[in-house]
Design an enzyme around this catalytic site. Sequence first.
Site, short mmCIF file in Angstrom:
data_model
loop_
_atom_site.label_atom_id
_atom_site.label_comp_id
_atom_site.label_asym_id
_atom_site.label_seq_id
_atom_site.Cartn_x
_atom_site.Cartn_y
_atom_site.Cartn_z
NE ARG A 105 -3.60 0.80 0.44
CZ ARG A 105 -4.50 0.85 1.32
NH1 ARG A 105 -5.17 0.22 2.16
NH2 ARG A 105 -5.25 2.27 1.35
N GLY B 236 -1.65 2.24 9.68
CA GLY B 236 -1.08 0.75 9.80
C GLY B 236 0.31 0.78 10.11
CG ASP C 204 4.89 -7.00 5.51
OD1 ASP C 204 5.65 -7.99 5.88
OD2 ASP C 204 3.98 -6.50 5.99
CG HIS D 82 6.92 -4.99 8.26
ND1 HIS D 82 7.30 -3.83 8.84
CD2 HIS D 82 7.64 -4.96 6.91
CE1 HIS D 82 7.83 -3.07 8.15
NE2 HIS D 82 7.96 -3.57 7.01
NE ARG E 178 -3.18 -5.11 11.89
CZ ARG E 178 -3.49 -6.32 11.34
NH1 ARG E 178 -4.78 -6.89 10.85
NH2 ARG E 178 -2.48 -7.19 11.45
NE ARG F 45 -5.00 -8.06 7.16
CZ ARG F 45 -3.81 -8.60 7.68
NH1 ARG F 45 -3.80 -9.96 8.26
NH2 ARG F 45 -2.90 -7.98 7.78
CG ASP G 251 2.15 -8.90 16.75
OD1 ASP G 251 2.45 -8.69 15.41
OD2 ASP G 251 1.53 -8.10 17.53
P1 ADQ Z 1 0.38 -4.76 12.74
O1 ADQ Z 1 -0.04 -6.18 12.65
O2 ADQ Z 1 -0.60 -3.94 12.19
O3 ADQ Z 1 1.74 -4.55 12.04
P2 ADQ Z 1 1.16 -3.40 15.46
O4 ADQ Z 1 3.01 -3.73 15.22
O5 ADQ Z 1 0.83 -3.59 16.54
O6 ADQ Z 1 0.68 -4.54 14.50
O7 ADQ Z 1 1.09 -2.11 14.76
C1 ADQ Z 1 -0.29 -1.44 14.73
C2 ADQ Z 1 -0.39 0.00 14.49
O8 ADQ Z 1 -1.48 0.33 14.50
C3 ADQ Z 1 0.41 0.75 15.77
O9 ADQ Z 1 1.11 1.78 15.37
C4 ADQ Z 1 -0.89 1.47 16.59
O10 ADQ Z 1 -0.69 2.49 17.21
C5 ADQ Z 1 -1.95 1.57 15.44
N1 ADQ Z 1 -3.16 1.24 15.99
C6 ADQ Z 1 -3.71 0.03 16.54
N2 ADQ Z 1 -4.93 0.14 17.07
C7 ADQ Z 1 -5.28 1.16 16.64
C8 ADQ Z 1 -6.64 1.96 17.09
N3 ADQ Z 1 -7.66 1.57 17.69
N4 ADQ Z 1 -6.85 3.20 16.49
C9 ADQ Z 1 -5.43 3.85 16.24
N5 ADQ Z 1 -4.27 3.13 15.73
C10 ADQ Z 1 -4.24 2.00 16.17
C11 ADQ Z 1 2.75 -5.40 11.45
C12 ADQ Z 1 3.09 -6.83 12.06
C13 ADQ Z 1 3.54 -6.42 13.29
C14 ADQ Z 1 4.88 -5.51 13.04
C15 ADQ Z 1 4.27 -4.38 12.49
C16 ADQ Z 1 5.58 -3.45 11.83
O11 ADQ Z 1 1.98 -7.53 11.98
O12 ADQ Z 1 4.17 -7.51 14.13
O13 ADQ Z 1 5.18 -4.88 14.62
O14 ADQ Z 1 3.85 -4.68 11.15
O15 ADQ Z 1 6.80 -4.08 11.46
#
Ligand code: ADQ
Length: 764
Positions: free
Chosen positions: A17, A36, A154, A178, A288, A326, A387
């Site tokens: 994206r 994201g 990714d 990632h 998420r 998703r 994760d």
């Molecule tokens: P994600 O699976 O998306 O990332 P994560 O690393 O936790 O998981 O990142 C989520 C992002 O979304 C964070 O920056 C967070 O602040 C934001 N977010 C979550 N909930 C939110 C909400 N309710 N409102 C606003 N913002 C929200 C993927 C991989 C991870 C890896 C990252 C980076 O799955 O393991 O850490 O990429 O490499």
Amino acid sequence: MNTPSAEAQRIVVVSNRLPFTVVEGEEGIAFQDSAGGVATGLRALLSSPSSQSVASDYLWVGWPGSTISAASQELVRSRALSEFACYPVFLSGADFENFYQGFCNKTIWPLFHYFPSYARYDEEYWAQYRKVNESFSTTLLEAIRPDDMIWIHDYHLMLLPHLLRKAMPGVRIGFFLHIPFPQFEIFRLMPGMWRRNILEGLLGADLIGFHTHDYVEYFFRCVQRILGHEHRLGHIALGDRVIKVGAFPMGIDFRKFHDAAGQPEVQKERKELCKSLGESKIVLSVDRQDYSKGILHRLQGFKAMLEMNPEWRGKVTLIMLVVPSRIGIEDYEGMKKQIEELVGKINGQFGTIGWVPIIYQYRSLPFQSLVAMYAMSDVALVTPLRDGMNLVAKEYVASRVDHTGVLVLSEMAGAAKELPEAIIINPNNREEIAAALKIALEMPLAEQAQRNHVMQNRLRRYDVARWATDFLLELRSTSPGDEASRVKSFSTGARSELMRDFRHSSSRLLLFDYDGTLVPFARSPELARPTPRLLSVLRSLADDPCNEMALVTGRDRATLERWFGALRVGFAAEHGACVKDWDGDWKVLKSFDVDWKARLLPVLEIYADRVPGAFVEQKEFSLVWHYRAADAEQGRAAARELTDHLLAFTANINVQVLRGSKVIEIRNAGVNKGAAVQQWLSKKNFDFILAIGDDATDEEMFAVLPEAAYSFHIGASLTRARFRLSDPHDVAQFLEELAGVHDLAEKSKQTHAKAKTTWQTQPI
Ligand code: ADQ
């Protein structure tokens, strides 16, 4: 972000994206920010001043988030480029269906997160995954220049490095995953062709990065088991390329979270939230909506805490923020329903008129509100079942400006490796989550501060800019561009130059390693005897009085005498422990104490007994543990263990432990091929020097040669030699050519001698 200029070196970021979504409506085209983990991290990088040290310009290539009609594509492309330095890859809705919803999220995502029962193996998904990766490659080729550094991100684009490499062999390509890279037993569940193509796809990169060392290990194991390529010290040699693989744990934009948490507006929002919740302690969870995040396990853990600790009922609230994700995939839809049912059940069972145990919100929050949530919560409960990293855990710690707050973190998140000061739990055990919650809620402030300080210091140092800079600097330094520009494959031009120098020289030194250079490796050393063809070419070269020839090898003197004693050739045996001129006697270069052999032999023998096919070779000055004939996996694991063992044993004695090609060799320190070769170099002023070798001990020989010497490394690993040949077969052909030249040169020399002319020599 800067607009790319034609001459500056650029970094081209490629991700599924783009950092925005293009919306095509009645009023025209609009660009909307998209969030994201990956997009947030990369955006922070591109705007960070420290990244300017790596590259001066950027371009971001990816899907703009929606299907753009053919009529609007040109406009979207030019606006994306001029306003955002982005280059869109246009995909149709149908493309995206089987690719993104299909292969990415129904095959790779569940498998790589250890949910094999959710994984579908659908040929149409796979075909579409390939097609979309090809579309990315085609679009990239329109947008990139040969001197760009390409950084692909990714699991959506794992075939892209190879596709790009085929089209642009010299371009530098980095790849970062990632999500977790799974263990072999999980990865192998994919059909054979898919798993091979994915690994080959990744190996098109020059640098492959993962969040943790574990994922690196699992990747190496899959490459070894599926493609048969071994790694050496984090490098995989493939043809004439060397691929580096390493761990680059991704950080967050620490200052952004830390500074925001202290801002008056955020503090105000925090106070209002606190007021509405009264005295209750707050446990926060943010993610998420994804089955990998362990949301149901977390609810069960919270429920168990309330069951086991009635004194906390009415005094603690779980705020659970879930971002829709998703939508349209059945596994995700089903989970949403389960979450809502369980939240309802817990609230129904424990709630009172004045207290709701769980506040559940199913939506994304703006940045400021997210930070206010982090800032007001006493505990963050992060319980993924798997994760890659988990940025939420890091964001929570960073947002605690007063250094209070406790992080409860799953050991299955990559972040757990970097945040051991958190309370680490196994999310599969509801009692463990419950116990951790109680400890967190009751932790004294001083202890909270102590843990938070250590974590914040680490997160401040290893922030997202540092992550990206480390990766890009590594990419710049390990790209084959550097190696290839210095170490040349033996091209026609170089070959004819060498032949000319050979012809025009009258005093030549020819130095050859034996195993892996003159002959291929065999299952046991005794089987790697010289063929009549090899002996004939060596004899032909050795018989020329202009040539001085030596075999510089790890073999012992008895074997060398037995196989080559009849030739006019000198020897450096056991890597140079003893040397002999063709017409002289053996000389031991230093007096060595070899008492250590008797002590170490039993250790090697134990390992040989344990690994079928492995055996110990005893030489005069060294011991060798061979495992070429052992099962590859078992041999490698035992070799690693034995090396550790030997290093511990030999820490206080003057002995070196060397890892060679399927061997571990122990020899006295100070023995090396460089010192041995000096014996010949100091004899006279040679006007042509040739050295050929294949392993680390030969690097010692190359190191002492004059600059003009022709040095050759066999294979693709890193070397200080000037040229490469592929294998012993290549060497044989080359030596035959030299010997042929020698014959011609002889004839021509005789003719010249008759004409009373002398050979012109070229000084080195
Ligand atoms: P994600 O699976 O998306 O990332 P994560 O690393 O936790 O998981 O990142 C989520 C992002 O979304 C964070 O920056 C967070 O602040 C934001 N977010 C979550 N909930 C939110 C909400 N309710 N409102 C606003 N913002 C929200 C993927 C991989 C991870 C890896 C990252 C980076 O799955 O393991 O850490 O990429 O490499």
